[in-house]
Design a protein around this motif. Structure first.
Motif, PDB file in Angstrom:
ATOM      1  N   SER A 105      28.044   1.021   7.034  1.00 14.45           N
ATOM      2  CA  SER A 105      28.292  -0.809   6.337  1.00 14.45           C
ATOM      3  C   SER A 105      27.119  -1.555   5.971  1.00 14.45           C
ATOM      4  O   SER A 105      26.918  -0.974   6.669  1.00 14.45           O
ATOM      5  CB  SER A 105      29.066  -1.333   7.490  1.00 14.45           C
ATOM      6  OG  SER A 105      30.104  -0.944   7.822  1.00 14.45           O
ATOM      7  N   ASP A 106      27.807  -2.480   5.191  1.00 18.26           N
ATOM      8  CA  ASP A 106      26.517  -3.238   4.733  1.00 18.26           C
ATOM      9  C   ASP A 106      26.893  -4.496   5.665  1.00 18.26           C
ATOM     10  O   ASP A 106      26.873  -4.863   5.843  1.00 18.26           O
ATOM     11  CB  ASP A 106      27.105  -3.635   3.133  1.00 18.26           C
ATOM     12  CG  ASP A 106      26.204  -5.066   2.612  1.00 18.26           C
ATOM     13  OD1 ASP A 106      25.052  -4.985   2.865  1.00 18.26           O
ATOM     14  OD2 ASP A 106      25.721  -5.052   1.916  1.00 18.26           O
ATOM     15  N   PRO A 107      25.122  -4.148   6.178  1.00 21.64           N
ATOM     16  CA  PRO A 107      24.856  -5.409   7.234  1.00 21.64           C
ATOM     17  C   PRO A 107      24.765  -7.116   6.337  1.00 21.64           C
ATOM     18  O   PRO A 107      25.298  -7.562   7.214  1.00 21.64           O
ATOM     19  CB  PRO A 107      23.454  -5.179   7.433  1.00 21.64           C
ATOM     20  CG  PRO A 107      22.918  -4.222   6.728  1.00 21.64           C
ATOM     21  CD  PRO A 107      24.278  -3.668   6.260  1.00 21.64           C
ATOM     22  N   ARG A 108      25.399  -6.777   6.210  1.00 22.93           N
ATOM     23  CA  ARG A 108      25.177  -8.327   4.570  1.00 22.93           C
ATOM     24  C   ARG A 108      26.587  -8.753   4.039  1.00 22.93           C
ATOM     25  O   ARG A 108      27.037  -9.794   3.569  1.00 22.93           O
ATOM     26  CB  ARG A 108      24.458  -8.156   3.754  1.00 22.93           C
ATOM     27  CG  ARG A 108      22.911  -8.347   4.110  1.00 22.93           C
ATOM     28  CD  ARG A 108      22.283  -9.312   5.481  1.00 22.93           C
ATOM     29  NE  ARG A 108      21.804 -10.697   5.294  1.00 22.93           N
ATOM     30  CZ  ARG A 108      21.854 -11.247   6.324  1.00 22.93           C
ATOM     31  NH1 ARG A 108      22.119 -10.691   7.871  1.00 22.93           N
ATOM     32  NH2 ARG A 108      21.963 -12.933   6.077  1.00 22.93           N
ATOM     33  N   ASN A 109      27.898  -7.832   4.153  1.00 29.46           N
ATOM     34  CA  ASN A 109      29.112  -8.260   3.914  1.00 29.46           C
ATOM     35  C   ASN A 109      29.884  -8.065   5.086  1.00 29.46           C
ATOM     36  O   ASN A 109      30.283  -7.186   5.721  1.00 29.46           O
ATOM     37  CB  ASN A 109      29.539  -7.009   2.620  1.00 29.46           C
ATOM     38  CG  ASN A 109      30.562  -6.700   2.376  1.00 29.46           C
ATOM     39  OD1 ASN A 109      31.556  -8.002   2.869  1.00 29.46           O
ATOM     40  ND2 ASN A 109      30.772  -6.400   1.083  1.00 29.46           N
ATOM     41  N   GLU A 117      33.709  -1.510  11.831  1.00 26.07           N
ATOM     42  CA  GLU A 117      31.995  -1.693  11.517  1.00 26.07           C
ATOM     43  C   GLU A 117      30.741  -1.387  12.459  1.00 26.07           C
ATOM     44  O   GLU A 117      30.972  -2.029  13.203  1.00 26.07           O
ATOM     45  CB  GLU A 117      32.344  -3.232  10.513  1.00 26.07           C
ATOM     46  CG  GLU A 117      33.341  -3.715   9.624  1.00 26.07           C
ATOM     47  CD  GLU A 117      33.552  -3.232   8.146  1.00 26.07           C
ATOM     48  OE1 GLU A 117      32.370  -2.723   7.903  1.00 26.07           O
ATOM     49  OE2 GLU A 117      34.332  -2.233   7.885  1.00 26.07           O
ATOM     50  N   THR A 176      29.696   6.698   5.205  1.00 27.90           N
ATOM     51  CA  THR A 176      28.850   5.837   5.457  1.00 27.90           C
ATOM     52  C   THR A 176      29.385   4.758   5.670  1.00 27.90           C
ATOM     53  O   THR A 176      29.767   4.347   6.350  1.00 27.90           O
ATOM     54  CB  THR A 176      29.923   5.418   3.808  1.00 27.90           C
ATOM     55  OG1 THR A 176      30.909   6.855   3.181  1.00 27.90           O
ATOM     56  CG2 THR A 176      29.191   4.360   2.972  1.00 27.90           C
ATOM     57  N   ARG A 215      38.825  -4.733   8.936  1.00 27.86           N
ATOM     58  CA  ARG A 215      37.122  -4.669   9.462  1.00 27.86           C
ATOM     59  C   ARG A 215      37.294  -4.323  11.060  1.00 27.86           C
ATOM     60  O   ARG A 215      36.064  -5.230  11.113  1.00 27.86           O
ATOM     61  CB  ARG A 215      36.770  -6.050   8.611  1.00 27.86           C
ATOM     62  CG  ARG A 215      36.497  -6.191   7.494  1.00 27.86           C
ATOM     63  CD  ARG A 215      35.242  -7.093   7.320  1.00 27.86           C
ATOM     64  NE  ARG A 215      34.189  -6.946   7.770  1.00 27.86           N
ATOM     65  CZ  ARG A 215      33.142  -6.513   7.512  1.00 27.86           C
ATOM     66  NH1 ARG A 215      33.310  -5.595   6.665  1.00 27.86           N
ATOM     67  NH2 ARG A 215      32.044  -6.963   8.234  1.00 27.86           N
ATOM     68  N   SER A 272      23.275  -8.726  15.280  1.00 33.44           N
ATOM     69  CA  SER A 272      23.341  -8.859  13.648  1.00 33.44           C
ATOM     70  C   SER A 272      25.021  -9.913  13.276  1.00 33.44           C
ATOM     71  O   SER A 272      25.716 -10.356  13.571  1.00 33.44           O
ATOM     72  CB  SER A 272      24.525  -7.699  12.634  1.00 33.44           C
ATOM     73  OG  SER A 272      25.843  -7.600  13.848  1.00 33.44           O
ATOM     74  N   ASN A 289      34.303  -1.608   5.660  1.00 31.07           N
ATOM     75  CA  ASN A 289      33.658   0.066   4.920  1.00 31.07           C
ATOM     76  C   ASN A 289      34.301   0.814   3.605  1.00 31.07           C
ATOM     77  O   ASN A 289      35.311   0.663   3.435  1.00 31.07           O
ATOM     78  CB  ASN A 289      33.310   0.779   6.822  1.00 31.07           C
ATOM     79  CG  ASN A 289      32.286   1.726   6.304  1.00 31.07           C
ATOM     80  OD1 ASN A 289      32.976   2.565   5.434  1.00 31.07           O
ATOM     81  ND2 ASN A 289      31.242   1.285   6.343  1.00 31.07           N
ATOM     82  N   TRP A 334      27.475  -9.687  11.744  1.00 35.75           N
ATOM     83  CA  TRP A 334      28.488  -8.760  12.218  1.00 35.75           C
ATOM     84  C   TRP A 334      29.348  -9.030  13.252  1.00 35.75           C
ATOM     85  O   TRP A 334      30.421  -9.835  13.282  1.00 35.75           O
ATOM     86  CB  TRP A 334      29.150  -7.919  10.922  1.00 35.75           C
ATOM     87  CG  TRP A 334      31.471  -7.125  11.935  1.00 35.75           C
ATOM     88  CD1 TRP A 334      31.370  -6.191  12.211  1.00 35.75           C
ATOM     89  CD2 TRP A 334      32.042  -8.239  11.019  1.00 35.75           C
ATOM     90  NE1 TRP A 334      32.596  -6.366  12.550  1.00 35.75           N
ATOM     91  CE2 TRP A 334      32.798  -7.418  11.733  1.00 35.75           C
ATOM     92  CE3 TRP A 334      32.230  -9.061  10.385  1.00 35.75           C
ATOM     93  CZ2 TRP A 334      34.783  -7.813  11.452  1.00 35.75           C
ATOM     94  CZ3 TRP A 334      33.505  -9.528  10.437  1.00 35.75           C
ATOM     95  CH2 TRP A 334      34.686  -8.794  10.866  1.00 35.75           C
TER      96      TRP A 334
END
Length: 220
Positions: A106-110, A157, A104, A154, A164, A115, A166
């Motif tokens: 990772s959500d780049p804005r979270n 990620e 899955t 985390r 990005s 994950n 993160w």
């Protein structure tokens, strides 16, 4: 029909074996997931890596189905003195959709939640897609580095690129952690107050919110 049945059972056996890490993972009731600042402080090195094919899986039935190991190749260092030592992460595997072993993204804005794969039973993710860019937190182990991934953290990620959100977050905390402990809270407040009024980069507002959360939870 018999051949199809055997193939199905082989897939199931492989998936169960690969995911056996889940059975080995348990945490005490008092366990608390480390914050990003704590992860940064405790890691010996933090490295941006790319996932590559590491060759056939060591578990032969899985390898016969096409199972491959995932290998982490360093691109650049965010903390520590990484000088080309090998990253040892024996559990890491490439995804294999036909065995329902999926990675899955990772959500780049979270930058708050780990994950989703970290909550699938293994306490941390170990399945990756080839060419993913992953920020890996590492600990020194003899002449090698090993993955430092406390449960549900985390620590592994993936990110879309080297600029990005993160990446910026980890760089920010690495700079804070480099300060004397007595001045870290003051530095966090200073950075938060600067970032919260930034208007040119939407990442800055999210980083300010992250520091707000950290200041509420930290005791430094």
């Amino acid at each position: 029909m018999r051949t199809a049945s055997w193939a199905w059972w082989s897939l199931l056996l492989s998936a169960v074996t690969i995911c056996s890490n889940a059975d080995a993972c348990s945490v005490a009731a008092s366990y608390r997931v480390p914050t990003t600042l704590q992860l940064v402080e405790q890691a010996d090195a933090i490295v941006i890596t790319r996932i590559v094919d590491g060759g056939p899986a060591t578990f032969k039935p899985f390898a016969r189905l096409g199972g491959r190991r995932a290998r982490l190749i360093p691109l650049t260092t965010l903390k520590g003195h990484y000088s080309g030592q090998r990253i040892r992460f024996d559990e890491a595997t490439l995804d294999l959709p036909k065995a329902r072993l999926l990675a899955t993204p990772s959500d780049p804005r979270n930058i708050v939640d780990a994950n989703p794969d970290a909550f699938a039973g293994s306490c941390n993710r170990f399945v990756f897609k080839k060419d993913m860019i992953v920020i890996a937190f590492l600990k020194k182990d003899g002449g090698d580095f090993v993955s430092f991934a406390p449960p549900f953290s985390r620590a592994l990620e993936d990110v879309p690129n080297l600029r990005s959100l993160w990446v910026k977050c980890v760089q920010m905390y690495a700079a804070i952690a480099a300060k004397p402990e007595s001045s870290r809270r003051r530095e966090m407040v200073r950075r938060r107050d600067t970032l919260r009024f930034a208007i040119n980069d939407p990442d800055d507002r999210l980083l300010a919110l992250e520091l707000d959360r950290a200041l509420l939870s930290t005791k430094i």
